[in-house]
Write a protein that holds these residues in place. Structure first.
Motif, PDB file in Angstrom:
ATOM      1  N   ALA A 213       0.964  -1.343  -0.103  1.00  9.42           N
ATOM      2  CA  ALA A 213      -0.301  -0.019  -0.242  1.00  9.42           C
ATOM      3  C   ALA A 213       0.716   1.445  -0.162  1.00  9.42           C
ATOM      4  CB  ALA A 213      -0.887  -0.098   1.269  1.00  9.42           C
ATOM      5  N   GLY A 214       1.917   1.276   0.613  1.00  2.00           N
ATOM      6  CA  GLY A 214       3.059   2.563   1.122  1.00  2.00           C
ATOM      7  C   GLY A 214       3.445   2.419  -0.377  1.00  2.00           C
ATOM      8  N   TRP A 215       4.073   1.827  -1.423  1.00  4.88           N
ATOM      9  CA  TRP A 215       4.816   1.956  -2.656  1.00  4.88           C
ATOM     10  C   TRP A 215       3.576   1.951  -3.978  1.00  4.88           C
ATOM     11  CZ3 TRP A 215       9.192   2.542  -4.645  1.00  4.88           C
ATOM     12  CH2 TRP A 215      10.564   2.045  -3.525  1.00  4.88           C
ATOM     13  N   ASP A 224      -7.429   6.276  -5.810  1.00  4.14           N
ATOM     14  CA  ASP A 224      -7.190   4.697  -6.033  1.00  4.14           C
ATOM     15  C   ASP A 224      -6.486   3.756  -4.758  1.00  4.14           C
ATOM     16  OD1 ASP A 224      -6.802   4.866  -9.213  1.00  4.14           O
ATOM     17  OD2 ASP A 224      -5.420   6.297  -9.207  1.00  4.14           O
ATOM     18  N   GLU A 225      -5.748   4.272  -4.091  1.00  4.10           N
ATOM     19  CA  GLU A 225      -5.307   4.269  -2.744  1.00  4.10           C
ATOM     20  C   GLU A 225      -6.255   3.711  -1.972  1.00  4.10           C
ATOM     21  OE1 GLU A 225      -2.914   2.856   0.510  1.00  4.10           O
ATOM     22  OE2 GLU A 225      -2.394   3.952  -1.934  1.00  4.10           O
ATOM     23  N   LEU A 226      -7.453   4.689  -2.168  1.00  5.76           N
ATOM     24  CA  LEU A 226      -8.050   3.732  -0.969  1.00  5.76           C
ATOM     25  C   LEU A 226      -9.609   2.494  -1.568  1.00  5.76           C
ATOM     26  CD1 LEU A 226     -10.196   7.402  -0.820  1.00  5.76           C
ATOM     27  CD2 LEU A 226      -9.197   5.814   1.370  1.00  5.76           C
ATOM     28  N   ALA A 227      -9.307   2.270  -2.651  1.00  2.00           N
ATOM     29  CA  ALA A 227      -9.250   0.975  -3.857  1.00  2.00           C
ATOM     30  C   ALA A 227      -8.762  -0.319  -3.739  1.00  2.00           C
ATOM     31  CB  ALA A 227     -10.092   1.517  -5.319  1.00  2.00           C
ATOM     32  N   LEU A 228      -7.527  -0.188  -3.543  1.00  2.33           N
ATOM     33  CA  LEU A 228      -6.898  -1.317  -3.193  1.00  2.33           C
ATOM     34  C   LEU A 228      -6.561  -1.402  -1.961  1.00  2.33           C
ATOM     35  CD1 LEU A 228      -3.574  -2.354  -4.001  1.00  2.33           C
ATOM     36  CD2 LEU A 228      -2.730  -0.810  -2.898  1.00  2.33           C
ATOM     37  N   ARG A 230      -8.648  -1.460   0.182  1.00  2.00           N
ATOM     38  CA  ARG A 230     -10.799  -2.411   0.364  1.00  2.00           C
ATOM     39  C   ARG A 230     -10.266  -3.064  -0.135  1.00  2.00           C
ATOM     40  NH1 ARG A 230     -13.415  -4.818  -2.856  1.00  2.00           N
ATOM     41  NH2 ARG A 230     -15.660  -4.940  -2.895  1.00  2.00           N
ATOM     42  N   ASN A 231      -9.425  -3.920  -0.860  1.00  2.00           N
ATOM     43  CA  ASN A 231      -8.661  -5.211  -1.871  1.00  2.00           C
ATOM     44  C   ASN A 231      -7.975  -5.647  -0.540  1.00  2.00           C
ATOM     45  OD1 ASN A 231     -10.878  -4.779  -3.929  1.00  2.00           O
ATOM     46  ND2 ASN A 231      -9.460  -3.899  -5.285  1.00  2.00           N
ATOM     47  N   LEU A 232      -6.944  -5.187  -0.057  1.00  2.00           N
ATOM     48  CA  LEU A 232      -6.032  -5.092   0.475  1.00  2.00           C
ATOM     49  C   LEU A 232      -6.494  -5.965   1.752  1.00  2.00           C
ATOM     50  CD1 LEU A 232      -2.578  -3.208   0.132  1.00  2.00           C
ATOM     51  CD2 LEU A 232      -2.870  -5.408  -1.052  1.00  2.00           C
ATOM     52  N   GLN A 233      -7.487  -5.615   2.569  1.00  2.00           N
ATOM     53  CA  GLN A 233      -7.820  -4.838   3.890  1.00  2.00           C
ATOM     54  C   GLN A 233      -8.840  -6.526   3.195  1.00  2.00           C
ATOM     55  OE1 GLN A 233      -6.827  -4.486   6.779  1.00  2.00           O
ATOM     56  NE2 GLN A 233      -7.920  -2.282   6.901  1.00  2.00           N
ATOM     57  N   ARG A 234      -9.911  -6.429   2.663  1.00  2.00           N
ATOM     58  CA  ARG A 234     -10.518  -7.826   2.490  1.00  2.00           C
ATOM     59  C   ARG A 234      -9.210  -9.112   2.382  1.00  2.00           C
ATOM     60  NH1 ARG A 234     -13.622  -8.555  -2.944  1.00  2.00           N
ATOM     61  NH2 ARG A 234     -15.804  -7.646  -1.838  1.00  2.00           N
ATOM     62  N   GLN A 235      -8.542  -9.068   1.600  1.00  2.00           N
ATOM     63  CA  GLN A 235      -7.333 -10.257   2.021  1.00  2.00           C
ATOM     64  C   GLN A 235      -6.947 -10.467   3.517  1.00  2.00           C
ATOM     65  OE1 GLN A 235      -3.974 -10.129  -0.670  1.00  2.00           O
ATOM     66  NE2 GLN A 235      -2.783 -12.084   0.335  1.00  2.00           N
ATOM     67  N   VAL A 236      -6.133  -9.467   4.729  1.00  2.00           N
ATOM     68  CA  VAL A 236      -5.501  -9.568   5.163  1.00  2.00           C
ATOM     69  C   VAL A 236      -7.322 -10.157   6.585  1.00  2.00           C
ATOM     70  CG1 VAL A 236      -5.842  -7.027   6.099  1.00  2.00           C
ATOM     71  CG2 VAL A 236      -3.911  -8.762   6.891  1.00  2.00           C
ATOM     72  N   GLY A 237      -8.149  -9.135   6.467  1.00  2.00           N
ATOM     73  CA  GLY A 237      -9.603  -9.841   7.328  1.00  2.00           C
ATOM     74  C   GLY A 237      -9.571 -10.704   7.197  1.00  2.00           C
ATOM     75  N   LYS A 238      -9.405 -11.947   6.456  1.00  2.00           N
ATOM     76  CA  LYS A 238      -9.764 -13.529   7.019  1.00  2.00           C
ATOM     77  C   LYS A 238      -8.475 -14.044   7.446  1.00  2.00           C
ATOM     78  CE  LYS A 238     -12.842 -13.184   2.792  1.00  2.00           C
ATOM     79  NZ  LYS A 238     -13.055 -13.447   1.082  1.00  2.00           N
ATOM     80  N   SER A 239      -7.724 -13.335   7.531  1.00  2.00           N
ATOM     81  CA  SER A 239      -6.319 -14.248   8.306  1.00  2.00           C
ATOM     82  C   SER A 239      -6.412 -14.373  10.303  1.00  2.00           C
ATOM     83  CB  SER A 239      -5.101 -13.344   7.577  1.00  2.00           C
ATOM     84  OG  SER A 239      -4.700 -11.803   8.679  1.00  2.00           O
ATOM     85  N   PRO A 240      -5.638 -15.348   9.948  1.00  2.00           N
ATOM     86  CA  PRO A 240      -5.612 -15.992  11.552  1.00  2.00           C
ATOM     87  C   PRO A 240      -4.773 -14.642  12.278  1.00  2.00           C
ATOM     88  CG  PRO A 240      -4.788 -17.970  10.401  1.00  2.00           C
ATOM     89  CD  PRO A 240      -5.044 -16.836   9.321  1.00  2.00           C
TER      90      PRO A 240
END
Length: 260
Positions: A213-215, A224-228, A230-240
């Protein structure tokens, strides 16, 4: 680890420590060394939680190795050299899925400055300095230096460094927002290693996506950053790790993240 001997690679817990080791050239970056460094980073990414890149007490990296027999003769396409070696190395660093920390003592010149300043967190000894030496030998800055400098120090200061080719002491680099910490030189590596170990013990997936996200933010617009995100948070939000982080917060205890 097999190689040229110009890199020393060891493991400190979950941190891969890579150290330049060519004192005869003050750790100048040769093309073989660049390729070896890239391979070491890719190997570390699959097995470690963070990387620490360091030099020696006299120099982090003095720039590109200019000692080749045809160097400066016009026979070598310097652009192809960048395309085939330096640029892939810098892109590998950008795309790492684990934090990349640099510890700088002594000179960080030319492409050595790029390798120092591309760190996610940059620790410098009080004797360190950064030098855009390209104008001294009739070249333009490479290794992403113009990009890195304009986004940290600003355009005017970046131009000053690149056009005048003057040393920038660590204290001024800190003041200009280019690095994170300045410590006594003898403490630089230990300080950087402590930071790397802290990150290696963190939520690995989340830290890798924070880097992404920083890069991305440096090159794209706010929407564009907000959209990214959202997608990253969806991924990490499902992590242990996220489940463990919430549980630790509610239970008022340190989180115990899964490191694999």
């Amino acid at each position: 680890m097999a190689g040229s001997g110009k890199l020393l690679i060891e493991r400190e817990g979950d941190v891969c420590v890579i150290r330049f080791n060519d004192p005869a050239t003050r750790n100048a970056l040769g093309m073989d060394m660049a390729a070896e460094l890239r391979d070491a980073l890719l190997a570390a990414e699959s097995d470690c939680g963070a990387v620490l890149l360091a030099g020696s007490d006299k120099a982090f990296c003095s720039g590109a190795n200019l000692s080749g027999p045809r160097m400066g003769s016009g026979e070598i396409d310097a652009g192809i050299v960048l395309q085939d070696t330096v640029n892939p190395l810098m892109m590998t660093i950008r795309d790492l899925s684990i934090p990349f920390i640099t510890s700088v003592r002594g000179a960080a010149a030319g492409v050595g400055a790029s390798l120092a300043l591309v760190g996610d967190l940059i620790v410098a000894g009080d004797d360190a300095y950064f030098l855009q030496a390209f104008c001294r030998i009739g070249l333009v800055p490479d290794g992403g230096s113009p990009w890195l400098l304009t986004r940290t120090a600003g355009r005017a200061r970046a131009m000053e460094m690149m056009l005048l080719g003057e040393r920038l002491p660590a204290a001024k680099a800190l003041d200009w927002g280019m690095i994170n910490r300045v410590v006594p030189t003898e403490e630089a590596d230990a300080t950087a290693l402590a930071i790397a170990q802290q990150l290696a013990n963190g939520p690995r997936l989340a830290l890798g996506l924070i880097r992404k996200a920083g890069w991305y933010a440096a090159d794209n617009g706010f929407g564009d950053e907000l959209a990214l995100e959202r997608n990253l948070q969806r991924q990490v939000g499902k992590s242990p790790d996220f489940a463990e982080g919430v549980a630790a917060f509610l239970q008022k205890r340190p989180a115990r993240f899964n490191q694999r």
